[in-house]
Design a protein around this motif. Sequence first.
Motif, short mmCIF file in Angstrom:
data_model
loop_
_atom_site.label_atom_id
_atom_site.label_comp_id
_atom_site.label_asym_id
_atom_site.label_seq_id
_atom_site.Cartn_x
_atom_site.Cartn_y
_atom_site.Cartn_z
N GLU A 36 0.83 -1.20 0.00
CA GLU A 36 0.00 0.00 0.00
C GLU A 36 0.87 1.26 0.00
OE1 GLU A 36 -3.21 2.60 -0.06
OE2 GLU A 36 -3.02 0.49 -0.62
N ILE A 37 1.98 1.24 0.75
CA ILE A 37 2.92 2.36 0.69
C ILE A 37 3.45 2.50 -0.73
CG2 ILE A 37 5.21 3.16 1.44
CD1 ILE A 37 4.62 1.90 4.17
N ALA A 38 3.80 1.37 -1.33
CA ALA A 38 4.27 1.41 -2.72
C ALA A 38 3.21 2.01 -3.63
CB ALA A 38 4.64 0.00 -3.19
N TRP A 210 16.24 6.20 -0.23
CA TRP A 210 15.82 4.80 -0.39
C TRP A 210 15.56 4.46 -1.85
CZ3 TRP A 210 11.72 5.54 4.03
CH2 TRP A 210 12.39 5.65 5.25
N SER A 211 15.08 5.43 -2.62
CA SER A 211 14.81 5.19 -4.04
C SER A 211 16.09 4.90 -4.81
CB SER A 211 14.11 6.40 -4.66
OG SER A 211 12.82 6.55 -4.11
N GLU A 212 17.18 5.49 -4.37
CA GLU A 212 18.45 5.31 -5.06
C GLU A 212 19.10 3.97 -4.73
OE1 GLU A 212 20.64 8.72 -3.83
OE2 GLU A 212 19.58 10.09 -5.18
N GLN A 213 18.62 3.29 -3.70
CA GLN A 213 19.23 2.04 -3.25
C GLN A 213 18.49 0.86 -3.88
OE1 GLN A 213 18.61 2.81 0.91
NE2 GLN A 213 20.60 3.78 1.17
N GLN A 214 18.85 0.53 -5.10
CA GLN A 214 18.14 -0.51 -5.85
C GLN A 214 18.99 -1.77 -6.04
OE1 GLN A 214 14.77 -0.58 -7.08
NE2 GLN A 214 14.72 0.97 -5.48
N ARG A 253 9.06 -0.25 11.84
CA ARG A 253 8.29 0.72 11.07
C ARG A 253 9.09 1.22 9.86
NH1 ARG A 253 6.80 2.68 16.51
NH2 ARG A 253 4.67 2.01 16.93
N GLN A 254 10.36 1.54 10.10
CA GLN A 254 11.16 2.05 9.00
C GLN A 254 11.44 0.98 7.95
OE1 GLN A 254 15.52 3.61 9.04
NE2 GLN A 254 14.20 5.41 9.23
N ARG A 255 11.58 -0.26 8.38
CA ARG A 255 11.83 -1.32 7.41
C ARG A 255 10.63 -1.49 6.47
NH1 ARG A 255 16.42 -2.64 5.23
NH2 ARG A 255 16.72 -4.86 4.85
N LEU A 256 9.44 -1.36 6.99
CA LEU A 256 8.23 -1.41 6.16
C LEU A 256 8.20 -0.23 5.19
CD1 LEU A 256 5.64 -2.36 8.93
CD2 LEU A 256 6.50 -3.88 7.15
N GLN A 257 8.56 0.94 5.69
CA GLN A 257 8.60 2.13 4.84
C GLN A 257 9.62 1.98 3.71
OE1 GLN A 257 9.53 4.83 8.07
NE2 GLN A 257 7.54 5.84 7.90
N ILE A 258 10.81 1.53 4.07
CA ILE A 258 11.88 1.37 3.08
C ILE A 258 11.46 0.40 1.98
CG2 ILE A 258 14.21 0.45 2.72
CD1 ILE A 258 14.92 1.50 5.52
N GLY A 260 8.48 -0.38 1.00
CA GLY A 260 7.44 0.20 0.18
C GLY A 260 7.99 1.19 -0.84
N ILE A 261 8.89 2.04 -0.41
CA ILE A 261 9.47 3.04 -1.32
C ILE A 261 10.34 2.36 -2.37
CG2 ILE A 261 11.05 5.00 -1.49
CD1 ILE A 261 8.25 5.63 -0.33
#
Length: 272
Positions: A36-38, A210-214, A253-258, A260-261
């Motif tokens: 859902e975050i994604a 986080w977006s740059e870490q692919q 919480r942050q791991r879920l956020q990461i 998703g992004i």
Amino acid sequence: MIRSNYFLMVPVLILFMFFSTRASAWGSSGHAIICEIAWQNLTEKTQAWIEPLYKEKGFDTFAQSCNWADQIRGDDRFNYLAPMHYVNVPKNASEYSQEIAICGKKSCVTKAITTHIINLKTERKNLSQSLLLLSHFVGDIHQPLHVSYAQDWGGNKIKMAAENKFGAVLASNLHQIWDSWLLETLSLSDWRQAANSLNKNISNSQKQTWSEQQDVHLWAKESYEQVKLIYAQLDSTQKVTTQYADKHANYVRQRLQIAGIRLATLLNSMTD
């Protein structure tokens, strides 16, 4: 290795939850939160691309579809997917690296993610299945115990006692504590509410970083760093309380956020 659902008041359901299968991460709510975050960070073009794919599998929302990879457990046609939910490392490994990762003949989570990225970019068939598997496996690799040890099935063989929010002590294992107990104890079981709240609290700078870490192996390395801490903190009592949840709350919480992004960035890149 792996996994399953949530603490409920009904004893039969509790027993079913803790002693079921070996193949999910973050429980059903965790995967839904990540997706859902994604979804909330996808471009309109990407949303329009993936919507018919997850609906083809019978789901109303992208978030709900991200649990398909767990829902098909028990269907012999999909037994080959089981090793793709995790990757093992040697017990004495000081850090994760691609070179030491134990990826069996039937694949592992890092290889599976790479495979389905390629499938979505190049194939014209089975796109819906690749989407649902990729989205689920991105969630898996961000649950630390999916990058751990074969000897104890990623913590499944380490018996624990976990106190729920009502004060009752329930039988469990280390993996289940990280799959589901933490989310329930931290009031993250309502995936819609949790995803909305978590997404609103992601800063633009965090999204950028986080977006740059692919790099899928970076994701695995991050999880393994937490695994080492988790094992170092095990004590002889083999019991966790709500204080354990509080201690790891920010990380969870942050791991879920990461996740998703990173998933959103990955999917958006396919429609650029």
